[in-house]
Design a protein around this motif. Structure first.
Motif, short mmCIF file in Angstrom:
data_model
loop_
_atom_site.label_atom_id
_atom_site.label_comp_id
_atom_site.label_asym_id
_atom_site.label_seq_id
_atom_site.Cartn_x
_atom_site.Cartn_y
_atom_site.Cartn_z
N ASP A 3 25.08 18.18 30.54
CA ASP A 3 26.15 18.56 31.47
C ASP A 3 27.45 18.56 30.65
O ASP A 3 27.88 17.52 30.16
CB ASP A 3 26.18 17.50 32.58
CG ASP A 3 27.26 17.78 33.61
OD1 ASP A 3 28.18 18.57 33.31
OD2 ASP A 3 27.19 17.18 34.71
N ILE A 4 28.06 19.73 30.51
CA ILE A 4 29.27 19.82 29.68
C ILE A 4 30.47 20.25 30.51
O ILE A 4 31.41 20.87 30.00
CB ILE A 4 29.06 20.79 28.47
CG1 ILE A 4 28.54 22.16 28.95
CG2 ILE A 4 28.12 20.19 27.45
CD1 ILE A 4 28.58 23.24 27.88
N ARG A 5 30.43 19.91 31.80
CA ARG A 5 31.52 20.39 32.67
C ARG A 5 32.87 19.81 32.28
O ARG A 5 33.90 20.38 32.60
CB ARG A 5 31.19 20.16 34.14
CG ARG A 5 31.48 18.79 34.67
CD ARG A 5 31.02 18.66 36.07
NE ARG A 5 29.55 18.77 36.14
CZ ARG A 5 28.85 18.67 37.26
NH1 ARG A 5 29.46 18.51 38.40
NH2 ARG A 5 27.55 18.71 37.24
N HIS A 6 32.86 18.66 31.59
CA HIS A 6 34.14 18.08 31.13
C HIS A 6 34.71 18.87 29.94
O HIS A 6 35.83 18.65 29.54
CB HIS A 6 33.95 16.61 30.75
CG HIS A 6 32.90 16.40 29.68
ND1 HIS A 6 31.57 16.70 29.86
CD2 HIS A 6 33.00 15.93 28.42
CE1 HIS A 6 30.89 16.43 28.75
NE2 HIS A 6 31.75 15.96 27.87
N LEU A 7 33.90 19.79 29.40
CA LEU A 7 34.34 20.55 28.23
C LEU A 7 34.56 22.03 28.53
O LEU A 7 35.38 22.68 27.87
CB LEU A 7 33.28 20.43 27.12
CG LEU A 7 33.02 19.01 26.60
CD1 LEU A 7 31.76 18.97 25.74
CD2 LEU A 7 34.22 18.52 25.79
N GLN A 24 27.42 9.50 22.38
CA GLN A 24 28.57 9.06 21.57
C GLN A 24 29.31 10.27 21.00
O GLN A 24 30.51 10.23 20.77
CB GLN A 24 28.11 8.20 20.41
CG GLN A 24 27.31 6.98 20.84
CD GLN A 24 26.65 6.30 19.65
OE1 GLN A 24 27.23 6.21 18.57
NE2 GLN A 24 25.42 5.82 19.83
N ALA A 25 28.57 11.35 20.75
CA ALA A 25 29.17 12.54 20.14
C ALA A 25 30.07 13.28 21.11
O ALA A 25 30.91 14.08 20.70
CB ALA A 25 28.08 13.47 19.63
N GLY A 26 29.90 13.06 22.41
CA GLY A 26 30.75 13.76 23.38
C GLY A 26 29.98 14.48 24.47
O GLY A 26 30.57 15.21 25.27
N PHE A 27 28.66 14.30 24.51
CA PHE A 27 27.84 14.82 25.61
C PHE A 27 27.26 13.61 26.37
O PHE A 27 26.08 13.29 26.24
CB PHE A 27 26.67 15.68 25.10
CG PHE A 27 27.03 16.99 24.46
CD1 PHE A 27 28.24 17.63 24.73
CD2 PHE A 27 26.14 17.62 23.60
CE1 PHE A 27 28.56 18.85 24.14
CE2 PHE A 27 26.45 18.85 23.00
CZ PHE A 27 27.67 19.45 23.28
N PRO A 28 28.10 12.93 27.18
CA PRO A 28 27.61 11.68 27.79
C PRO A 28 26.62 11.91 28.94
O PRO A 28 25.87 11.00 29.28
CB PRO A 28 28.88 11.01 28.30
CG PRO A 28 29.87 12.13 28.46
CD PRO A 28 29.50 13.21 27.51
#
Ligand SMILES: Cc1ncc(COP(=O)(O)O)c(C=O)c1O
Length: 369
Positions: A306-310, A288-292
């Motif tokens: 996985d933070i590739r969207h960031l 929910q915090a932004g690390f889906p």
């Protein structure tokens, strides 16, 4: 380590830092271990031990292996080491020749490849995938044949991913190594810290596997620098000569503490329950915090996000997170030089209150980024 020193620097300067970069328990050695040491300090000599370790401790470790996994190994196959770190050096030196390689699943613990390199051996990286729960396959073992790799190093639970070779996988990997005449080194340092299914030892499926373990993680004794190897009998004498020459013997005081630690299992199980609560909390909060994209890790005390969207620069991302919200985490590049640019390792070995606070800070930060 760079993130850790920057986090410590900021903390000394008065900043409120949450440490999710450290791969170590926040708890001390179990009380039983510390009491045993206090007793020894009062009167025992504490001189060198045999280089293979205190006979009493080697027997105690063999008994623990029997009790935990139902696998019988003689104490003559148990070698006490100065942390598992020394165990890797001894194992590599005992089985490899100059210029040999060794198969290392990637992402994985970075010191494997650095130790190999420092000793004049080669790291043969095997790319694993999130879909395969970051574990190698028997086909990966087959693919080592004809390469420079003399074997496979398997860590289950793995650092940084916390994932495990569950079900039939461990057996298949062990059998593939035997079939192909390859060594199997099984890093079992996170055994005891599993939350879904119990970890099995490679010894259950292979007589020639080399098992590396330690008092650092489950036993909460990182700084004591004591671990152990279980090796096929044929290697014991070689390793005895190596350890004798390299460091004489593991620290005696730590071996005494390790003996005591076996009487502290209730305390250690309590610590494990608090890791389990932290794990559940993060698996609930972080998406929910932004690390889906986080695999629900099976063990250890790590999540690999996985933070590739960031970002595609995990080091810069970790620095910014530390600078802007005081949450320290480890960039994936330490564990996987290429794909790790899009991953972050978060350790949940800290206090529950801090882990909860970290999840809140991350959520608010990602919202305003
Ligand atoms: C997978 C793995 N193996 C081995 C080690 C080395 O631990 P030690 O030398 O304290 O036993 C670590 C430490 O973080 C680790 O994560």
């Amino acid at each position: 380590m760079d993130v850790m020193s920057e986090a410590n620097r900021r903390e000394s300067a008065g900043e409120d830092i949450i440490h999710m970069e450290v791969g170590q328990p926040a708890t001390p050695a179990p009380r039983a271990a510390r009491e045993r040491v206090a007793q020894a300090m009062a009167g025992e000599n504490l001189g060198y031990t045999m280089s293979l370790g205190l006979p009493e401790l080697r027997e105690r470790i063999a008994a623990y292996v029997k009790q935990r996994y139902g696998v019988g190994v003689g104490p003559d196959r148990v070698i006490v080491t100065a942390g598992s770190s020394a165990g890797f050096v001894l194992a590599f030196l005992a089985i490899l020749d100059h210029g040999d390689g060794f198969g290392l699943p990637s992402p994985g613990y970075p010191c494997y490849r650095q130790i190999l390199k420092a000793l004049g051996f080669r790291a043969h990286l095997i790319e694993t995938t999130a879909e395969g729960r970051w574990m190698p396959t028997p086909a990966d073992v087959d693919a080592l044949v004809g390469s420079d790799a003399a074997g496979l190093l398997l860590a289950s639970p793995n650092n940084p991913t916390g994932t495990m070779a569950t079900g039939a996988r461990l057996k298949e990997l062990a059998e593939a190594c035997t079939r192909q005449g390859l060594w199997l080194i099984s890093d079992e340092i996170y055994h005891g810290l599993e939350y879904v299914v119990a970890a099995e030892t490679a010894l259950a499926y292979s007589d020639t596997a080399i098992v590396v373990n330690s008092f650092s993680k489950y036993f909460s004794m990182t700084g004591w620098r004591v671990g152990w190897l279980i090796v096929p009998e044929v290697l014991t004498r070689t390793i005895e000569r190596l350890s004798q020459n390299l460091y004489i013997a593991p620290p005696t005081v730590s071996q005494v503490a390790a003996l005591g630690a076996f009487d502290g299992i209730d305390e250690l199980e309590e610590i494990k329950r608090f890791y389990a609560r932290n794990r559940a909390l993060l698996l609930n909060e972080l998406p929910q915090a932004g690390f889906p994209n986080i695999l629900p890790a099976d063990g250890a005390f790590y999540l690999y996000a996985d933070i590739r969207h960031l970002t595609d620069d995990s080091a810069a991302f970790a620095q910014a997170m530390l600078r802007e919200i005081g949450v320290a985490a480890t960039p994936g590049i330490d564990f996987d030089p290429e794909r790790g640019r899009s991953y972050l390792r978060l350790s949940y070995a800290g206090a529950e209150r801090e882990i909860r606070e970290a999840a809140m800070r991350i959520a608010a930060w990602l919202k305003r980024r």
